[in-house]
Design a protein around this motif. Structure first.
Motif, mmCIF file in Angstrom:
data_model
loop_
_atom_site.group_PDB
_atom_site.id
_atom_site.type_symbol
_atom_site.label_atom_id
_atom_site.label_comp_id
_atom_site.label_asym_id
_atom_site.label_seq_id
_atom_site.Cartn_x
_atom_site.Cartn_y
_atom_site.Cartn_z
ATOM 1 N N VAL A 174 5.076 -1.056 2.986
ATOM 2 C CA VAL A 174 4.065 -1.580 3.906
ATOM 3 C C VAL A 174 3.185 -2.566 3.152
ATOM 4 O O VAL A 174 2.577 -2.213 2.131
ATOM 5 C CB VAL A 174 3.201 -0.449 4.492
ATOM 6 N N ALA A 175 3.134 -3.796 3.638
ATOM 7 C CA ALA A 175 2.256 -4.822 3.074
ATOM 8 C C ALA A 175 1.136 -5.082 4.076
ATOM 9 O O ALA A 175 1.393 -5.547 5.193
ATOM 10 C CB ALA A 175 3.027 -6.105 2.791
ATOM 11 N N VAL B 67 0.801 -1.224 0.000
ATOM 12 C CA VAL B 67 0.000 0.000 0.000
ATOM 13 C C VAL B 67 0.838 1.280 0.000
ATOM 14 O O VAL B 67 0.319 2.360 -0.296
ATOM 15 C CB VAL B 67 -0.963 0.021 1.209
ATOM 16 N N GLU B 68 2.113 1.183 0.344
ATOM 17 C CA GLU B 68 2.941 2.390 0.408
ATOM 18 C C GLU B 68 4.403 1.982 0.459
ATOM 19 O O GLU B 68 4.741 0.888 0.914
ATOM 20 C CB GLU B 68 2.575 3.213 1.648
ATOM 21 N N MET B 69 5.283 2.874 -0.002
ATOM 22 C CA MET B 69 6.709 2.569 0.028
ATOM 23 C C MET B 69 7.512 3.865 0.017
ATOM 24 O O MET B 69 6.998 4.943 -0.263
ATOM 25 C CB MET B 69 7.109 1.716 -1.177
ATOM 26 N N THR B 70 8.794 3.729 0.329
ATOM 27 C CA THR B 70 9.738 4.832 0.197
ATOM 28 C C THR B 70 11.097 4.227 -0.143
ATOM 29 O O THR B 70 11.391 3.092 0.241
ATOM 30 C CB THR B 70 9.807 5.683 1.481
ATOM 31 N N TYR C 7 9.191 -6.264 9.784
ATOM 32 C CA TYR C 7 8.713 -5.892 11.112
ATOM 33 C C TYR C 7 7.193 -5.981 11.078
ATOM 34 O O TYR C 7 6.548 -5.432 10.180
ATOM 35 C CB TYR C 7 9.173 -4.465 11.432
ATOM 36 N N TRP C 8 6.603 -6.678 12.074
ATOM 37 C CA TRP C 8 5.167 -6.949 12.058
ATOM 38 C C TRP C 8 4.406 -6.055 13.038
ATOM 39 O O TRP C 8 4.896 -5.750 14.121
ATOM 40 C CB TRP C 8 4.902 -8.418 12.373
ATOM 41 N N HIS C 9 3.206 -5.688 12.620
ATOM 42 C CA HIS C 9 2.376 -4.769 13.391
ATOM 43 C C HIS C 9 0.945 -5.293 13.406
ATOM 44 O O HIS C 9 0.377 -5.568 12.342
ATOM 45 C CB HIS C 9 2.431 -3.378 12.751
ATOM 46 N N SER C 10 0.375 -5.427 14.598
ATOM 47 C CA SER C 10 -0.979 -5.977 14.729
ATOM 48 C C SER C 10 -2.023 -4.878 14.588
ATOM 49 O O SER C 10 -2.793 -4.592 15.491
ATOM 50 C CB SER C 10 -1.143 -6.680 16.069
ATOM 51 N N GLY C 11 -2.001 -4.265 13.451
ATOM 52 C CA GLY C 11 -2.932 -3.186 13.141
ATOM 53 C C GLY C 11 -2.648 -2.699 11.741
ATOM 54 O O GLY C 11 -2.280 -3.478 10.861
ATOM 55 N N VAL C 12 -2.822 -1.401 11.539
ATOM 56 C CA VAL C 12 -2.550 -0.819 10.228
ATOM 57 C C VAL C 12 -1.472 0.254 10.360
ATOM 58 O O VAL C 12 -1.359 0.925 11.382
ATOM 59 C CB VAL C 12 -3.823 -0.207 9.604
ATOM 60 N N CYS C 13 -0.688 0.393 9.308
ATOM 61 C CA CYS C 13 0.269 1.503 9.171
ATOM 62 C C CYS C 13 -0.062 2.202 7.862
ATOM 63 O O CYS C 13 0.437 1.818 6.801
ATOM 64 C CB CYS C 13 1.707 0.995 9.159
ATOM 65 N N SER C 14 -0.921 3.177 7.931
ATOM 66 C CA SER C 14 -1.434 3.794 6.708
ATOM 67 C C SER C 14 -0.676 5.051 6.302
ATOM 68 O O SER C 14 -0.868 5.555 5.202
ATOM 69 C CB SER C 14 -2.919 4.145 6.880
ATOM 70 N N ILE D 101 6.077 -4.334 7.704
ATOM 71 C CA ILE D 101 6.959 -3.340 7.109
ATOM 72 C C ILE D 101 8.197 -4.095 6.637
ATOM 73 O O ILE D 101 8.868 -4.746 7.447
ATOM 74 C CB ILE D 101 7.334 -2.248 8.124
ATOM 75 N N VAL D 102 8.457 -4.066 5.346
ATOM 76 C CA VAL D 102 9.533 -4.879 4.786
ATOM 77 C C VAL D 102 10.620 -3.988 4.185
ATOM 78 O O VAL D 102 10.364 -2.880 3.714
ATOM 79 C CB VAL D 102 9.005 -5.849 3.711
#
Length: 473
Positions: free
Chosen positions: A257-258, A239-242, A282-289, A268-269
């Motif tokens: 962000v996948a 959904v997003e990258m840099t 790095y894993w996140h139990s939610g969203v990183c928008s 986050i890869v």
């Protein structure tokens, strides 16, 4: 969507009885597909010229030897990405529409025609400078804004229509140009999962194209994860990258962000931009928008700041990563913790409190929807306190942080103020929006110290341990 092939479109343009039964289907498709409409336009324009040529040939005109030398116009041989390059039609129309007196030599005629029909000056700068998602196409330009090439992606691939009113999102987060191998030629890196109704085969893909449009590499994100006792299928979208040399080691990295469909969890890869090889996650139990990068502490290394929501606490969160130590998972209750994954080494992890507007609303959660730096270099973080469709008109609280991530003040946008006033008038709230109200929110900010959440701005101790072990460039 299945596009109409060129042969069928040619038959449609020529009113061939072979496609008469499918005419309504073809017309319906052309009403919805910009790519096929573009191809249809090329084909029709070509045969319109042919028709006009035949008409003019049939008209009585003065004799001219060159007219008898005209060859039959070949069939259309174009494609969606290339306009037909054949010259006969253009040259013939020049001759037919500009009859010359008999005293003019054939050589002069050729010279005049060639000067008129001379193609535009060839591009001298073929190095990609930026890319755009436009009308279903990935379009690549040089520094002068001249189009170099384009690739058809699919319906919904149009940045302006998706993010027209979102001031926090940039096109570079979806398609960007960078010299991944330091050879002086820029490559193009693109993701496709941000499209509202994306093509299933592409949403989990990241593609790197050579400067001429050829595919350099492709990476697909595939995972089967378990958080607590809940298993998540292998359904992710980028959904997003840099892209940058974040740790100043001379190598370009991609951070993306996948997100799992339809909502969470997310990863986050980090990828090697030159080869498309995974280097960390790095894993996140939610969203990183929301993704934002800045040198937060002035050490010459850019931190990556992510905003979103933690499903375990139903709170907006702020995550600061230093790629030199990125690993593990974000803090979460056991039911929201990924199995077989280490504790995270994020630099900061911050939870933002829910407002009473949120608690009185239907969704009972808030989320970060915007991050940026103010003119006085404070980090401005905007939350969404009531979820809705229009991201530009959502009631939100605004938190301001200094370089040490200390929350120095809290404010609210006009939509929050108006929504709060309405709830007070309806008897659903009794609080008053005054200095104490915002101070209570500021004091509700919590920081993860590596083991627990605390009130004071704190760096994760696991990050500090990781930095001590890391051999820095």
């Amino acid at each position: 969507m299945n596009h109409i092939d060129e042969k069928t479109l040619v038959q449609y343009v020529l009113a061939d009885e072979k496609v008469e039964a499918d005419r309504k289907r073809i017309e319906a498709h052309l009403n919805t597909c910009a790519g096929c409409v573009a191809l249809y336009g090329q084909i029709k324009a070509y045969y319109d010229e042919v028709s006009q040529l035949q008409k003019e040939q049939a008209e009585p005109t003065e004799a001219l030897t060159l007219r008898r030398m005209i060859v039959r116009v070949p069939p259309f041989a174009g494609s969606l990405n290339a306009i037909p390059k054949t010259l006969p039609v253009r040259f013939v129309l020049f001759v037919l529409r500009r009859p010359l007196v008999s005293t003019m030599s054939l050589a002069a005629l050729f010279v005049g025609a060639l000067l008129l029909l001379m193609p535009k000056k060839a591009l001298t700068d073929t190095n990609p400078a930026y890319a755009r998602a436009k009308d279903e196409f990935l379009v690549v330009y040089n520094r002068q804004g001249e189009e170099l090439w384009r690739k058809h992606i699919g319906i919904g691939y149009d940045f302006e229509s998706v993010y027209r009113n979102n001031q926090f999102v940039a096109m570079d987060n979806f398609a960007t140009t960078v010299d991944v191998d330091r050879d002086g030629r820029n490559e193009i890196i693109a993701i496709f999962g941000w499209i509202p109704n994306p093509i299933a085969a592409k949403i989990n893909e990241m593609v790197c194209y050579y400067s001429d449009g050829g595919e350099r590499w492709k990476y697909e994100f595939n995972r089967t994860m378990t958080f607590g006792s809940e298993e998540f299928s292998n359904d992710y979208r980028f959904v997003e990258m840099t892209v940058a040399d974040f740790d100043r080691n001379g190598k370009v990295d991609i951070v993306a962000v996948a997100t799992h469909l339809p909502y969470y969890p997310c990863a986050i890869v980090r990828l090697d931009a030159q080869q498309g090889i995974l280097e960390g996650e790095y894993w996140h139990s939610g969203v990183c928008s929301i993704l934002f990068k800045t040198d937060l502490d002035g050490d010459g290394i850019e931190e990556l700041i992510f905003g979103g929501a933690n499903n375990g606490s139903n709170q907006a969160d702020l995550l600061v990563l230093d790629l030199r130590t990125m690993n593990g998972h974000a803090p979460a209750p056991p039911a929201y913790t990924p199995l077989k994954t280490e504790n995270g080494t994020e630099e900061y992890y911050v939870l933002l409190p829910q407002s009473d507007l949120n608690v009185a609303g239907p969704d009972k959660r808030n989320a970060v929807i915007g991050i940026r730096l103010t003119s006085d270099t404070l980090l401005e973080v905007t939350t969404m306190e009531i979820q809705g469709a229009d991201r530009m008109h959502l009631p939100g609280v605004i938190y301001y942080f200094d370089s040490g991530l200390n929350c120095v003040r809290v404010d609210a946008n006009d939509y929050f103020v108006n929504a709060h006033r309405k709830m007070v008038e309806e008897g659903r709230l009794k609080t008053v929006l005054n200095e104490q109200y915002y101070e209570d929110l500021r004091q509700g900010v919590r920081y993860w110290d590596g083991e627990k959440f605390v009130e004071e701005p704190t760096i994760n101790r696991r990050y500090m341990e990781g930095m001590q072990e890391k051999v820095l460039p």
